[in-house]
Scaffold this active site. Structure first.
Site, PDB file in Angstrom:
ATOM      1  N   LYS A   1     -23.432 -50.134 -27.630  1.00  0.00           N
ATOM      2  CA  LYS A   1     -23.697 -50.343 -29.041  1.00  0.00           C
ATOM      3  C   LYS A   1     -22.365 -50.433 -29.781  1.00  0.00           C
ATOM      4  CE  LYS A   1     -27.901 -49.724 -27.705  1.00  0.00           C
ATOM      5  NZ  LYS A   1     -28.805 -50.865 -27.458  1.00  0.00           N
TER       6      LYS A   1
ATOM      7  N   GLY B   1     -40.238 -49.488 -21.848  1.00  0.00           N
ATOM      8  CA  GLY B   1     -40.233 -49.998 -20.479  1.00  0.00           C
ATOM      9  C   GLY B   1     -39.921 -51.468 -20.309  1.00  0.00           C
TER      10      GLY B   1
END
Length: 334
Positions: free
Chosen positions: A290, A208
Site C-alpha cells: 500500500k 477470498g
C-alpha cells in the site's frame, strides 16, 4: 513536431512519481533528456536529447512504454488519417494500429472517438504502405484531443494503453480477484504460473478473491484471516480457513505460493515477506504494498530491497486493477 524519446502510460495522479522513475532509469542508462509530465494526464513523455534512443525501460509505475516517432497538432477533421500517414515513413512494419486515449478524467471521453477512428486509421495506413501487418511491432496513436496525436511504436506491448480487459464471473468473492489475475498475466513468466496440485497460503484472505483465483488454477489453499470467507470458498474442500492473524501465523509445511493483500504499512509487509523467504516457507509470492502519500517511489524501492535480501528476484508494477498500491511477484533464486 518531431520528438525523440519514450512515451509511458500510467495511473492518473502518479505522473510525477513515474517522471522521477523515468529520469532515474535514463541516468542509469546514460541517456540524456527531460520529462514532460502534468498531473492528471495519465501519461509521461521523456524527450531524449542524445542521438540514439534505446528501447524504453521496464518501470514500476508505467503500464506500458513505447518509442516516440512524432507529435501532430491541428489535425483537420475528415483528414486526420491522411495527415498521420503522411507524417510517417513507409513500411514501418507495424501490425494493426492501436488508437489510444489517456486513462484520465480528461482523456476517457475520447474513447468513443478512438473506437470510431480506428477503422479509418487502419485502412489509410495500409493503403499508404505505412503498416504491413507485422505482429512484432505495434503502432500507437495516442489522442490527447481529437486534433492532437502522439505517435509511437513498441515491440512488446500486450494490451492497448497497458490495460488488460479481464472478466471474472459475478460469483467471484470480490473484485480484488482481478488484481491477482492481472499480476499472474503481467508479472509472472508463463512457465512459473500456478499449476494444479500446488499449495498456496493466502494471508489476509477474506472474503477470498485471491484464494478463489488460485482454486480456479487448481491449487489447494489455506486462507488465513479472522474475517469470514465467501460461502463458495467456505464450502470448498480444497480450501482450509484458519481464523488467525496474518502476521503471527506460521505454516505447518512450506507452500509453493504465498499470497498477501493485507492492509498494513508497506515496510511491515516487506519484512513479513522477507521472513517467509528467509525461512524458506514459500517458493514464490505475490503481494501488495500500500503506497504512502509521500515519496511512493522511494518507499517501494526500499521495500523491494528488503525483500530481495532474502535471496529472491522481484518484479513489481502498479497494475491497472491496483489503486494506491503496487503488486510484487517474488521467487526464490534456485
Amino acid at each position: 513536431m518531431q520528438t525523440k524519446g519514450w512515451l509511458f502510460h500510467c495511473r492518473s495522479g502518479y505522473e510525477s512519481t513515474l517522471a522521477s522513475e523515468v529520469s532515474a532509469a535514463a541516468d542509469s542508462l546514460g541517456v540524456h533528456g527531460f520529462c514532460r509530465a502534468r498531473k492528471g494526464d495519465g501519461f509521461v513523455i521523456f524527450e531524449v536529447l542524445s542521438t540514439d534512443v534505446p528501447p524504453p525501460p521496464q518501470l514500476i509505475f508505467a503500464r506500458s512504454g513505447s518509442t516516440l516517432l512524432t507529435e501532430l497538432d491541428n489535425l483537420p477533421e475528415g483528414k486526420r488519417a491522411e495527415h498521420i500517414a503522411a507524417s510517417l515513413q513507409q513500411n514501418l512494419g507495424s501490425a494493426t494500429p492501436w488508437v489510444e486515449y489517456p486513462d484520465s478524467p480528461e482523456g476517457r471521453p475520447l474513447a468513443r472517438f478512438c473506437r470510431r477512428f480506428s477503422g479509418a486509421a487502419k485502412r489509410t495506413l495500409e493503403a499508404s504502405k505505412v503498416i504491413a501487418g507485422d505482429p512484432r511491432q505495434r503502432l500507437h496513436l495516442l489522442f490527447t484531443d481529437s486534433s492532437r496525436v502522439i505517435i509511437s511504436v513498441s515491440t512488446d506491448s500486450t494490451w492497448p494503453m497497458g490495460i488488460p480487459r479481464l472478466r471474472i464471473p459475478k460469483t467471484a468473492p470480490s473484485r480484488s480477484a482481478l488484481k491477482l489475475e492481472e499480476a499472474l498475466l503481467r508479472l509472472v513468466p508463463g512457465d512459473e504460473t500456478p499449476s494444479p496440485g500446488e499449495y498456496a497460503i493466502d494471508l489476509g484472505a477474506a472474503p477470498g478473491g485471491w484464494s478463489w483465483i488460485m482454486r480456479q488454477r487448481g491449487a489447494k489453499v489455506t486462507a488465513v484471516d479472522n474475517g469470514p470467507l465467501a460461502r463458495q470458498l467456505a464450502d470448498d474442500p480444497g480450501v482450509v480457513h484458519l481464523e488467525q492473524d496474518a502476521f503471527r501465523y506460521r505454516p505447518a509445511q512450506p507452500a509453493d505460493w504465498l499470497l498477501c493483500d493485507v492492509v498494513d504499512r508497506p515496510h511491515g509487509v516487506a519484512k513479513l515477506i522477507h521472513r517467509w523467504f528467509e525461512k524458506r516457507l514459500c517458493k514464490a509470492a505475490v503481494f501488495n504494498l500500500k503506497l504512502p502519500m509521500r515519496e511512493p517511489l522511494n518507499t517501494v524501492k526500499s521495500c523491494l530491497k528488503v525483500v530481495s535480501a532474502s535471496g529472491v528476484r522481484v518484479h513489481a508494477a502498479q497494475l491497472y486493477h491496483d489503486r494506491e498500491e503496487i503488486t510484487v511477484y517474488a521467487r526464490l533464486v534456485e
